[in-house]
Design an enzyme around this catalytic site. Structure first.
Site, short mmCIF file in Angstrom:
data_model
loop_
_atom_site.label_atom_id
_atom_site.label_comp_id
_atom_site.label_asym_id
_atom_site.label_seq_id
_atom_site.Cartn_x
_atom_site.Cartn_y
_atom_site.Cartn_z
CE LYS A 13 -2.06 -1.43 3.94
NZ LYS A 13 -1.07 -2.04 4.18
NE ARG A 87 -4.37 -1.45 10.26
CZ ARG A 87 -3.43 -1.11 9.85
NH1 ARG A 87 -2.94 0.29 8.71
NH2 ARG A 87 -2.40 -1.76 9.89
NE ARG A 126 7.65 -2.42 6.32
CZ ARG A 126 6.13 -2.35 6.30
NH1 ARG A 126 5.17 -1.91 4.68
NH2 ARG A 126 5.18 -2.93 7.03
NE ARG A 160 5.89 -0.54 10.24
CZ ARG A 160 4.77 -0.85 9.35
NH1 ARG A 160 4.41 0.03 8.32
NH2 ARG A 160 3.96 -1.31 10.06
NE ARG A 171 1.89 -4.90 11.53
CZ ARG A 171 3.58 -5.33 10.57
NH1 ARG A 171 3.96 -5.50 11.00
NH2 ARG A 171 3.29 -4.38 9.92
P1 ADP Z 1 2.28 -1.99 3.40
O1 ADP Z 1 2.55 -0.23 3.03
O2 ADP Z 1 0.90 -2.21 2.50
O3 ADP Z 1 2.66 -2.61 4.36
P2 ADP Z 1 4.79 -1.63 1.71
O4 ADP Z 1 4.57 -0.64 1.17
O5 ADP Z 1 5.94 -0.93 2.65
O6 ADP Z 1 3.57 -2.13 1.88
O7 ADP Z 1 5.24 -2.97 1.01
C1 ADP Z 1 6.19 -3.97 1.90
C2 ADP Z 1 7.41 -4.94 1.45
O8 ADP Z 1 7.47 -5.37 0.54
C3 ADP Z 1 8.74 -3.15 0.96
O9 ADP Z 1 9.67 -3.70 1.31
C4 ADP Z 1 8.41 -2.70 -0.78
O10 ADP Z 1 9.54 -2.81 -0.43
C5 ADP Z 1 7.79 -4.44 -1.34
N1 ADP Z 1 7.17 -3.83 -1.95
C6 ADP Z 1 5.93 -3.46 -2.14
N2 ADP Z 1 5.05 -4.25 -3.20
C7 ADP Z 1 6.00 -4.86 -3.62
C8 ADP Z 1 6.08 -5.99 -4.90
N3 ADP Z 1 5.01 -5.56 -6.03
N4 ADP Z 1 6.27 -6.32 -4.97
C9 ADP Z 1 7.45 -7.33 -4.60
N5 ADP Z 1 8.00 -6.41 -3.14
C10 ADP Z 1 7.01 -5.38 -3.26
P1 AMP Z 2 1.17 0.19 9.34
O1 AMP Z 2 1.77 1.21 9.31
O2 AMP Z 2 -0.46 0.68 8.15
O3 AMP Z 2 1.31 -0.83 9.13
O4 AMP Z 2 0.22 0.72 10.51
C1 AMP Z 2 1.43 0.55 12.23
C2 AMP Z 2 0.28 -0.04 12.89
O5 AMP Z 2 -0.47 1.15 13.42
C3 AMP Z 2 -0.19 -1.18 13.37
O6 AMP Z 2 -0.70 -1.89 12.93
C4 AMP Z 2 -2.14 -0.36 14.20
O7 AMP Z 2 -1.10 -0.79 15.28
C5 AMP Z 2 -1.21 0.76 13.70
N1 AMP Z 2 -2.24 1.35 13.01
C6 AMP Z 2 -2.57 2.08 11.92
N2 AMP Z 2 -3.34 2.53 11.53
C7 AMP Z 2 -4.72 1.95 11.72
C8 AMP Z 2 -5.79 1.83 11.57
N3 AMP Z 2 -6.23 2.31 10.50
N4 AMP Z 2 -6.67 1.58 12.66
C9 AMP Z 2 -6.15 1.21 14.41
N5 AMP Z 2 -4.95 0.93 14.02
C10 AMP Z 2 -4.06 1.62 13.11
#
Ligand code: ADP
Ligand code: AMP
Length: 226
Positions: A13, A87, A126, A160, A171
């Site tokens: 995302k 969420r 990541r 992270r 999660r």
């Molecule tokens: P989210 O925001 O949904 O938690 P991220 O955008 O942070 O996910 O992506 C999670 C990890 O996967 C990052 O390390 C990113 O570089 C990698 N990633 C994202 N999209 C893809 C993809 N289409 N193919 C392979 N790796 C990806």
């Molecule tokens: P994310 O960066 O989206 O993976 O979110 C990291 C953490 O932040 C999650 O595991 C939750 O603890 C909190 N969080 C982020 N967005 C929300 C949401 N919309 N509702 C509740 N908790 C959230």
């Protein structure tokens, strides 16, 4: 144009949201980023949510809806990418209400589909630039020049605290229990588009771009139009 990127942790995302920001000047609203900022700047709210986030549980609806409301207030024009919000069903209802009151609407909710095995690989590889937050991966997306951020030239990177196997399990459970019902919610509203987010980043980006350019053509058929 306002869209939601819906999907489990690691679906991509944030990666896709940043591409839309760069290419189309849209505004990314990531509640995860907002909460991490609050923690870093040591606010009272940041301290309250720290343990919950580190465990991988969701913080309260009240807190995240409040954060989103502040952002909407500051930028009334729209063009938002909601990333990691809503969420829960309560958050989705609150978002509908907040947009409604401002004469805005959701054009599409993009469900990014990835299997759990890929999520584990994505989350465990990541890392992000410590200065601009650009997202990288040990295997699938290294900076072009090793150790230097492609976007800002920064040389410090971080991982992270919640990107560990135990928190990821929590999660994912939270996603399936509390967030996945939103798939049905938005399908019934005729706003849902599902995409295969297992594909490489540029291919997923192309599909997202197509949807943003022609959201109506991409929407799944809602049940009530059968
Ligand atoms: P989210 O925001 O949904 O938690 P991220 O955008 O942070 O996910 O992506 C999670 C990890 O996967 C990052 O390390 C990113 O570089 C990698 N990633 C994202 N999209 C893809 C993809 N289409 N193919 C392979 N790796 C990806
Ligand atoms: P994310 O960066 O989206 O993976 O979110 C990291 C953490 O932040 C999650 O595991 C939750 O603890 C909190 N969080 C982020 N967005 C929300 C949401 N919309 N509702 C509740 N908790 C959230």
């Amino acid at each position: 144009m306002n869209i939601v990127l819906l999907g489990p942790p690691g679906a991509g995302k944030g990666t896709q949201a940043r591409l839309l920001v760069d290419e189309r000047g849209m505004t990314q609203l990531s509640t995860g980023d907002m909460l991490r900022e609050a923690r870093q700047s040591g606010t009272e709210m940041g301290r309250r949510v720290a343990d919950v986030m580190d465990r991988g549980d969701l913080v309260t609806d009240e807190i995240v809806v409040g954060l989103i409301e502040e952002k909407l207030e500051a930028d009334p024009g729209g063009d938002f990418i909601f990333d990691g919000f809503p969420r829960t069903l309560a958050q989705a209802d609150a978002l509908a209400d907040l947009l409604d009151r401002r004469g805005l609407r959701l054009d599409a909710v993009i469900e990014m589909q990835v299997d759990d095995e890929a999520l584990v690989r994505r989350i465990s590889g990541r890392f992000t630039c410590a200065s601009c937050g650009a997202v990288y991966h040990d295997e699938t997306k290294q900076p072009r020049k090793a150790g230097v951020c492609d976007v800002c030239g920064g040389t410090e990177f971080k991982r992270r605290a919640d990107d560990n196997p135990e928190a990821l399990r929590t999660r994912l459970m939270e996603y399936y229990k509390k967030t996945s019902p939103l798939i049905g919610y938005y399908h019934a509203k005729g706003r849902l588009v599902r995409i295969d987010a297992l594909a490489p980043i540029p291919e997923v980006a192309e599909r997202v771009r197509d949807i943003v350019e022609a959201p109506r053509a991409a929407l799944d058929e809602p049940a009530h139009s059968l």
